[in-house]
Design a protein around this motif. Structure first.
Motif, mmCIF file in Angstrom:
data_model
loop_
_atom_site.group_PDB
_atom_site.id
_atom_site.type_symbol
_atom_site.label_atom_id
_atom_site.label_comp_id
_atom_site.label_asym_id
_atom_site.label_seq_id
_atom_site.Cartn_x
_atom_site.Cartn_y
_atom_site.Cartn_z
ATOM 1 N N ILE A 150 0.668 -1.249 0.010
ATOM 2 C CA ILE A 150 0.076 0.003 0.046
ATOM 3 C C ILE A 150 0.934 1.379 0.054
ATOM 4 C CG2 ILE A 150 -1.504 1.285 1.405
ATOM 5 C CD1 ILE A 150 -2.899 -1.466 2.345
ATOM 6 N N MET A 151 1.824 1.017 0.744
ATOM 7 C CA MET A 151 2.433 2.436 0.975
ATOM 8 C C MET A 151 3.540 2.830 -0.191
ATOM 9 S SD MET A 151 1.873 3.281 4.042
ATOM 10 C CE MET A 151 3.158 4.742 4.732
ATOM 11 N N GLY A 162 1.902 13.723 1.207
ATOM 12 C CA GLY A 162 0.467 14.513 1.511
ATOM 13 C C GLY A 162 -0.586 14.784 0.356
ATOM 14 N N ASP A 163 -0.277 14.243 -0.928
ATOM 15 C CA ASP A 163 -1.141 14.338 -1.883
ATOM 16 C C ASP A 163 -2.335 13.198 -1.502
ATOM 17 O OD1 ASP A 163 -0.072 15.920 -3.281
ATOM 18 O OD2 ASP A 163 0.959 14.584 -4.798
ATOM 19 N N LEU A 164 -3.693 13.635 -2.071
ATOM 20 C CA LEU A 164 -4.892 12.904 -1.877
ATOM 21 C C LEU A 164 -4.853 11.691 -3.124
ATOM 22 C CD1 LEU A 164 -7.663 15.125 -0.855
ATOM 23 C CD2 LEU A 164 -6.518 13.415 0.701
ATOM 24 N N SER A 194 -0.454 5.759 10.169
ATOM 25 C CA SER A 194 0.519 5.915 9.294
ATOM 26 C C SER A 194 0.186 6.522 7.937
ATOM 27 C CB SER A 194 1.072 4.406 8.662
ATOM 28 O OG SER A 194 1.529 3.644 10.088
ATOM 29 N N ILE A 195 -1.166 6.430 7.835
ATOM 30 C CA ILE A 195 -2.094 6.850 6.481
ATOM 31 C C ILE A 195 -3.181 7.589 7.048
ATOM 32 C CG2 ILE A 195 -1.222 5.226 5.205
ATOM 33 C CD1 ILE A 195 -4.315 3.997 5.197
ATOM 34 N N VAL A 227 -0.648 10.281 2.858
ATOM 35 C CA VAL A 227 0.257 10.052 3.882
ATOM 36 C C VAL A 227 0.921 11.258 4.352
ATOM 37 C CG1 VAL A 227 2.699 8.969 4.431
ATOM 38 C CG2 VAL A 227 0.971 7.729 3.089
ATOM 39 N N GLY A 228 0.486 11.519 5.667
ATOM 40 C CA GLY A 228 0.949 12.997 6.049
ATOM 41 C C GLY A 228 -0.022 14.115 5.600
ATOM 42 N N HIS A 229 0.341 15.343 5.659
ATOM 43 C CA HIS A 229 -0.553 16.396 5.539
ATOM 44 C C HIS A 229 -0.327 17.385 4.402
ATOM 45 C CE1 HIS A 229 -3.240 15.257 9.030
ATOM 46 N NE2 HIS A 229 -2.018 15.030 9.728
#
Length: 230
Positions: A150-151, A162-164, A194-195, A227-229
């Motif tokens: 997945i990652m 940070g992308d959707l 993690s996500i 993942v992240g903002h």
């Protein structure tokens, strides 16, 4: 805050900010490119609603409380609001030429449908000039098996941390993984933070493909992974 409660000038400002490639954007930058301004009243509304982060910077680029220049940056929630606006009809109270306004909103709605139907990467659609930049590696800490896949798939499908990324595209990239196993791993990664799994705010425009790919968590359907903002 529902988009319907925003004045037309504020809705246009949100769309303009979405289309700007720069991370932090000033009023002169918006006006030069789109002839759009963010007045104090609009800035206060956007800031209070958590749609735009506003800071003042002096000539050295340092944050200051007085003087300096206002810089605007869409928050993740603001970005979702701006994207949802593309699928909405022209507001009845919009100023200017009725034909111009309705035509622009019709183009926005068409763009929204193309992005959804073809599972396009919005960042590459809105900011193609950045498409050639290298992507930072996405950490794959505490992940193995399906979680690691997945990652890795997210890293390949996103332009930057940070992308959707839509679950439609993620499932397509991991079509060899059993859906039950993929859903279990997604929920586990989400619980670990993690996500982050995100819903699409514009439920009326969801295609059957998007609805089928959704993952229900706590009774709410999720349509994106990040993942992240931003």
């Amino acid at each position: 805050m529902p988009n319907a409660e925003l004045k037309p000038s504020i809705r246009l400002a949100l769309i303009a900010l979405l289309l700007m490639p720069e991370k932090e954007i000033t009023d002169p930058m918006l006006y030069e490119r789109f002839r759009v301004r963010v007045a104090k009243a609009g800035r206060d509304v956007l800031g209070a609603a958590g749609l735009v982060e506003v800071v003042r910077r002096n000539a050295k680029g340092e944050v200051t409380k007085a003087g300096g220049t206002y810089f605007h940056q869409l928050t993740p929630e603001g970005r979702r609001h701006a994207r949802a606006l593309l699928a909405e009809p022209a507001p009845a109270d919009a100023k200017g030429s009725v034909a111009d306004v309705r035509l622009l909103y019709a183009i926005g709605k068409l763009l929204d449908r193309v992005i959804r139907d073809y599972g396009l990467d919005e960042e590459r659609v809105f900011h193609p000039e950045d498409a050639g930049e290298p992507r930072p590696a996405v950490p794959v800490q505490q992940a193995d098996g399906v979680e690691a896949e997945i990652m890795a798939a997210y890293a390949n499908l996103s332009r930057q941390h940070g992308d959707l990324v839509s679950l439609v595209r993620l499932r397509g990239a991991l079509s060899h993984v059993d859906r039950a196993d993929l859903d279990k791993a997604l929920k586990l990664l989400d619980r670990r933070r993690s996500i982050q799994l995100e819903p699409d705010p514009n439920r009326k425009a969801l295609t059957p493909e998007v609805r089928t790919a959704a993952l229900s968590i706590g009774g709410e359907d999720m349509h994106f992974i990040t993942v992240g903002h931003r």
